[in-house]
Design a protein around this motif. Sequence first.
Motif, PDB file in Angstrom:
ATOM      1  N   UNK A  79      31.568  41.094  38.599  1.00 20.33           N
ATOM      2  CA  UNK A  79      31.899  41.094  40.252  1.00 20.33           C
ATOM      3  C   UNK A  79      31.247  40.075  40.914  1.00 20.33           C
ATOM      4  N   UNK A  80      32.154  38.709  40.866  1.00 19.37           N
ATOM      5  CA  UNK A  80      31.754  37.669  41.510  1.00 19.37           C
ATOM      6  C   UNK A  80      31.517  37.896  43.061  1.00 19.37           C
ATOM      7  N   UNK A  81      32.098  38.653  43.603  1.00 16.07           N
ATOM      8  CA  UNK A  81      32.095  38.886  44.891  1.00 16.07           C
ATOM      9  C   UNK A  81      30.600  39.765  45.310  1.00 16.07           C
ATOM     10  N   UNK A  82      30.132  40.294  44.407  1.00 19.50           N
ATOM     11  CA  UNK A  82      29.033  41.015  44.542  1.00 19.50           C
ATOM     12  C   UNK A  82      27.657  40.059  44.245  1.00 19.50           C
ATOM     13  N   UNK A  83      28.095  38.944  43.606  1.00 24.97           N
ATOM     14  CA  UNK A  83      26.854  37.730  43.576  1.00 24.97           C
ATOM     15  C   UNK A  83      27.031  36.934  44.666  1.00 24.97           C
ATOM     16  N   UNK A 126      24.567  25.738  43.691  1.00 30.95           N
ATOM     17  CA  UNK A 126      24.397  27.181  43.496  1.00 30.95           C
ATOM     18  C   UNK A 126      25.498  28.082  44.106  1.00 30.95           C
ATOM     19  N   UNK A 127      25.695  27.534  45.549  1.00 30.68           N
ATOM     20  CA  UNK A 127      26.370  28.308  46.563  1.00 30.68           C
ATOM     21  C   UNK A 127      28.008  28.047  46.243  1.00 30.68           C
ATOM     22  N   UNK A 128      28.176  26.870  45.890  1.00 27.77           N
ATOM     23  CA  UNK A 128      29.520  26.540  45.501  1.00 27.77           C
ATOM     24  C   UNK A 128      30.185  27.101  44.321  1.00 27.77           C
ATOM     25  N   UNK A 129      29.186  27.010  43.234  1.00 29.63           N
ATOM     26  CA  UNK A 129      29.896  27.720  41.788  1.00 29.63           C
ATOM     27  C   UNK A 129      30.170  29.366  42.366  1.00 29.63           C
ATOM     28  N   UNK A 130      29.182  30.164  42.830  1.00 24.04           N
ATOM     29  CA  UNK A 130      29.251  31.495  43.170  1.00 24.04           C
ATOM     30  C   UNK A 130      30.664  31.583  44.135  1.00 24.04           C
ATOM     31  N   UNK A 131      30.914  30.873  45.030  1.00 26.79           N
ATOM     32  CA  UNK A 131      32.014  30.784  45.827  1.00 26.79           C
ATOM     33  C   UNK A 131      33.400  30.720  44.995  1.00 26.79           C
ATOM     34  N   UNK A 132      33.231  29.494  44.354  1.00 24.83           N
ATOM     35  CA  UNK A 132      34.321  29.128  43.276  1.00 24.83           C
ATOM     36  C   UNK A 132      34.617  30.434  42.241  1.00 24.83           C
ATOM     37  N   UNK A 133      33.649  30.983  41.716  1.00 26.92           N
ATOM     38  CA  UNK A 133      33.970  32.139  40.833  1.00 26.92           C
ATOM     39  C   UNK A 133      34.432  33.304  41.521  1.00 26.92           C
ATOM     40  N   UNK A 134      34.245  33.567  42.850  1.00 29.45           N
ATOM     41  CA  UNK A 134      34.589  34.571  43.553  1.00 29.45           C
ATOM     42  C   UNK A 134      35.949  34.564  44.329  1.00 29.45           C
ATOM     43  N   UNK A 186      38.033  37.837  45.431  1.00 31.33           N
ATOM     44  CA  UNK A 186      38.470  38.829  44.577  1.00 31.33           C
ATOM     45  C   UNK A 186      37.593  39.774  44.217  1.00 31.33           C
ATOM     46  N   UNK A 187      38.236  41.192  44.466  1.00 36.04           N
ATOM     47  CA  UNK A 187      37.045  42.265  43.911  1.00 36.04           C
ATOM     48  C   UNK A 187      37.152  42.561  42.356  1.00 36.04           C
ATOM     49  N   UNK A 188      35.982  43.275  41.965  1.00 34.85           N
ATOM     50  CA  UNK A 188      35.977  43.580  40.697  1.00 34.85           C
ATOM     51  C   UNK A 188      37.079  44.431  40.073  1.00 34.85           C
TER      52      UNK A 188
END
Length: 188
Positions: A79-83, A126-134, A186-188
């Motif tokens: 769940x990248x949104x939860x990250x 860190x922030x960009x990677x988390x946003x990119x994944x989600x 995107x949701x899980x």
Amino acid sequence: MPAPLRVSQDELIAAIRRIAEHDGIDAVTMSSVASAVGMRTPSLYKRAAHRHDLLRLAADDAARELVAGLAGIPEPDGDPGEVLARLARALRAFAATAPRISALLFAAPSEEAAPSPSASEPLLRLLLAAVEAASPGDPLPAARTLTAWIFGFSTMEQAGAFRLGGDVDDAFEFGLDAVLRAIGVRGS
């Protein structure tokens, strides 16, 4: 003639942060910091050319502290949104513990007082990677939107601006959900 007082970089940064949090960013002056660490102001000029150099030392320290705290957030499975939600909550918590210094990360009074590229780059990565994944698409606009909302909410919270009643934690979660949906998470 007495030997000059030796002040470590950590002691200097701690004094800057104490002054900023207790008395405000404007109270961080060459004179106030020198006095806080027990040195004469002219001696401090050997360590920093002006007050914005002092603020940058504190901003860099805060950026490193925040990155270390964010790196410790466990990633939920699938769940990248939860990250992103966990990152947002951690940014809010950091702003609650260091409201004036955290402002230097996002709204420094000058470029010289903002965190240096070497200190801010790990946080941005860190922030960009988390946003990119989600979130689909270019992560930069989404990261800017999310960061601006978190900083704005936290700034208002620290200023006591939420006076209409209700639970501020619930309001944060409501806003976070709305912003995450708005940036296309995107949701899980």
